[in-house]
Design an enzyme around this catalytic site. Structure first.
Site, short mmCIF file in Angstrom:
data_model
loop_
_atom_site.label_atom_id
_atom_site.label_comp_id
_atom_site.label_asym_id
_atom_site.label_seq_id
_atom_site.Cartn_x
_atom_site.Cartn_y
_atom_site.Cartn_z
N HIS A 226 -0.10 17.39 57.06
CA HIS A 226 0.84 17.65 58.16
C HIS A 226 0.03 18.31 59.30
O HIS A 226 -0.98 17.76 59.73
CB HIS A 226 1.98 18.51 57.62
CG HIS A 226 3.19 18.66 58.49
ND1 HIS A 226 3.35 18.02 59.69
CD2 HIS A 226 4.32 19.41 58.33
CE1 HIS A 226 4.52 18.35 60.22
NE2 HIS A 226 5.14 19.21 59.42
N HIS A 265 1.10 7.64 59.81
CA HIS A 265 2.32 8.44 59.94
C HIS A 265 3.39 7.86 59.04
O HIS A 265 3.48 6.65 58.88
CB HIS A 265 2.81 8.45 61.40
CG HIS A 265 3.72 9.58 61.68
ND1 HIS A 265 5.07 9.50 61.45
CD2 HIS A 265 3.46 10.82 62.13
CE1 HIS A 265 5.61 10.66 61.77
NE2 HIS A 265 4.66 11.48 62.18
N ASP A 316 -2.09 14.64 65.78
CA ASP A 316 -3.16 15.58 65.45
C ASP A 316 -4.54 15.11 65.89
O ASP A 316 -5.45 15.92 66.05
CB ASP A 316 -3.19 15.86 63.94
CG ASP A 316 -2.04 16.75 63.52
OD1 ASP A 316 -1.72 17.68 64.28
OD2 ASP A 316 -1.45 16.50 62.46
N1 ACO Z 1 -6.43 7.08 56.25
C1 ACO Z 1 -6.60 6.00 55.48
N2 ACO Z 1 -5.57 5.27 54.99
C2 ACO Z 1 -4.33 5.69 55.29
C3 ACO Z 1 -4.09 6.80 56.08
C4 ACO Z 1 -5.20 7.51 56.58
N3 ACO Z 1 -5.06 8.57 57.34
N4 ACO Z 1 -2.76 6.98 56.23
C5 ACO Z 1 -2.19 6.01 55.53
N5 ACO Z 1 -3.13 5.22 54.98
C6 ACO Z 1 -2.92 4.03 54.17
C7 ACO Z 1 -2.78 4.37 52.70
O1 ACO Z 1 -4.01 4.39 52.02
C8 ACO Z 1 -1.91 3.24 52.25
O2 ACO Z 1 -2.71 2.08 52.16
P1 ACO Z 1 -2.54 1.06 50.95
O3 ACO Z 1 -1.13 0.57 51.06
O4 ACO Z 1 -3.59 0.06 51.21
O5 ACO Z 1 -2.77 1.90 49.72
C9 ACO Z 1 -0.97 3.02 53.42
O6 ACO Z 1 -1.68 3.45 54.56
C10 ACO Z 1 0.34 3.78 53.31
O7 ACO Z 1 0.04 5.13 53.01
P2 ACO Z 1 1.09 6.18 52.45
O8 ACO Z 1 0.36 7.26 51.75
O9 ACO Z 1 2.19 5.50 51.70
O10 ACO Z 1 1.72 6.72 53.78
P3 ACO Z 1 2.57 8.00 53.89
O11 ACO Z 1 3.72 7.67 54.72
O12 ACO Z 1 2.88 8.62 52.59
O13 ACO Z 1 1.54 8.98 54.60
C11 ACO Z 1 0.51 10.50 55.97
C12 ACO Z 1 1.70 9.56 55.81
C13 ACO Z 1 0.55 11.57 54.88
C14 ACO Z 1 0.63 11.19 57.34
C15 ACO Z 1 -0.80 9.69 55.90
O14 ACO Z 1 -0.84 8.74 56.92
C16 ACO Z 1 -2.03 10.58 55.90
O15 ACO Z 1 -2.44 11.08 54.86
N6 ACO Z 1 -2.66 10.79 57.10
C17 ACO Z 1 -3.79 11.67 57.22
C18 ACO Z 1 -3.34 13.10 57.40
C19 ACO Z 1 -2.73 13.31 58.76
O16 ACO Z 1 -3.26 12.91 59.78
N7 ACO Z 1 -1.60 14.00 58.77
C20 ACO Z 1 -0.89 14.33 60.01
C21 ACO Z 1 0.36 13.51 60.13
S1 ACO Z 1 1.20 13.79 61.66
C22 ACO Z 1 1.86 15.32 61.48
O17 ACO Z 1 2.17 15.75 60.43
C23 ACO Z 1 2.05 16.12 62.65
#
Ligand code: ACO
Length: 380
Positions: A226, A265, A316
């Site tokens: 987050h 996201h 972010d």
């Molecule tokens: N890097 C690499 N791959 C990613 C990323 C990432 N940052 N985010 C999502 N993916 C991929 C996953 O590996 C998955 O791929 P797959 O289907 O091939 O396995 C797919 O996208 C879906 O991912 P989920 O985990 O289901 O997405 P979720 O909705 O749970 O995650 C999250 C959202 C936690 C924000 C995620 O994108 C992440 O971990 N991002 C990095 C951390 C980040 O930047 N957080 C800030 C978010 S904005 C905020 O809170 C203000």
């Protein structure tokens, strides 16, 4: 055991679950839009100051000039801390994460708040103003204490954003810096039912008070999935060092199944509208000496991650380079996010109180049944 009690599949991460009704903000996933109280963020960004956004979120309407002045002067007056809380910040171990110090200080403020224990609309509004102002003062004072500077009191001639930068940096900001920072605060003020906002609403749904909700929000925001992601972004940019090293670094991370911080996201499946503004600010702000490459590294990461995974930067990603250019040390990035998001948490807490029902979902039990009790003496 009746099989019906074991039925029901959990929805992992509560994805797609509608857990509250809100009139505060709407995240339009498909069109990459964000609305505060019905206003498209594109209408507001760069045109309203943070206090106007706060007024909008808290009351439902943009303020008249008079109401804006009143709110601003109340917030500035509230930027004072009880001496005991100030001492607590001063005594925190120098190595402590500023977000942990902030959360602890907010918990301590509950001991001294004149409205503690009162959850009426009027008391919540007073507490909300104090909390928003005090979160800013705590973050700024902590930085000044740790960097050996002088702790500043708020300056009535400056607005909220100007005061946060003034107290934090220990100097009056340039107008361009102030206005970028002001818009950064507006862009971070609320975002639907983000994890931290949900945590705040769950907390007050038990009729616990606003300080507890803000502590819950802070604790939740600090996680790297987050708001904690912005610090991780700058660490990644620093580690990469130059645009020519991006490809090997990012491909290596993806091959190891690691997340690229500042990307992806849960809600947006297209561009995050906030990141467009922040990218522009990152390009417009002068880079500090020796940090010129950070932006080139960021742009290269953005195009490569889209190529490889089809995902976009979230709020972010460029907030890290913007804050870095403003002279904010990386360990405070999430605290700055928290200053802005306190406005949203306060609005959600008030909304939750207006039509509260205990938030208490259920779980799918996957433990065993019908085990035979063994007295302690016979357990071996
Ligand atoms: N890097 C690499 N791959 C990613 C990323 C990432 N940052 N985010 C999502 N993916 C991929 C996953 O590996 C998955 O791929 P797959 O289907 O091939 O396995 C797919 O996208 C879906 O991912 P989920 O985990 O289901 O997405 P979720 O909705 O749970 O995650 C999250 C959202 C936690 C924000 C995620 O994108 C992440 O971990 N991002 C990095 C951390 C980040 O930047 N957080 C800030 C978010 S904005 C905020 O809170 C203000």
């Amino acid at each position: 055991m009746d099989g019906s009690k074991r039925r029901g599949q959990p929805i992992r991460g509560l994805e797609g679950v509608v857990a509250a009704e809100t009139s505060l903000s709407f995240v339009d996933a498909d069109n990459g839009k964000l609305y505060y109280r019905g206003y498209d963020i594109d209408e507001l960004a760069g045109r309203v100051c943070f206090e106007e956004a706060v007024h909008l979120l808290w009351t439902g309407s943009l303020p008249s000039r008079g109401c804006l002045e009143e709110l601003r002067s109340e917030l500035i007056a509230d930027m004072r801390l009880p001496q005991q809380v100030y001492e607590m910040i001063r005594l925190a171990p120098p190595s402590a994460d500023p977000m942990v110090v902030l959360r602890t200080a907010i918990s301590a403020l509950d001991l001294f708040d004149p409205d503690t224990g009162r959850n009426t609309e009027a008391a919540n509004l007073r507490k909300g103003k104090r909390l928003l102002a005090q979160v800013a003062t705590i973050v700024a004072s902590l930085h000044q204490l740790r960097s050996g500077g002088a702790v500043r009191s708020a300056d009535r001639s400056l607005d909220f954003a100007g005061n946060v930068l003034y107290m934090f940096l220990g100097r009056e900001p340039e107008e361009f810096e102030r206005s970028v920072f002001d818009t950064l605060l507006v862009l971070h003020a609320d975002h639907g039912l983000a994890a931290s906002t949900f945590a705040a609403r769950v907390t007050v749904s038990t009729l616990a008070g606003m300080h507890s909700a803000i502590c819950a929000g802070l604790a939740n925001l600090n996680g790297p999935l987050h708001g904690g992601a912005n610090r991780k972004v700058i660490e990644m940019l620093e580690e990469i060092g130059g645009p020519e090293r991006v490809e090997a670094y990012i491909d290596g991370m993806l091959a190891r199944g690691q997340r690229i911080m500042g990307f992806g996201h849960r809600i947006y499946k297209t561009q995050d509208p906030r990141s467009r503004y922040l990218r522009r600010f990152a390009e417009e702000l002068p880079r500090r000496e020796g940090r010129e490459d950070l932006l080139a590294v960021s742009s290269r990461i953005e195009s490569l991650v889209y190529e490889r995974k089809g995902i976009y930067p979230n709020v972010d990603f460029y907030s890290a380079t913007v804050q870095e250019a403003l002279g904010i040390p990386k360990e405070y990035f999430t605290c700055i996010f928290a200053v802005a998001r306190t406005a949203g948490w306060v609005a959600h807490v008030m909304e939750q109180f207006r039509d509260n029902r205990l938030i208490r979902p259920t779980s799918k039990y996957i433990g065993g049944f019908d085990k035979t009790f063994v007295p302690i003496g016979d357990r071996g």
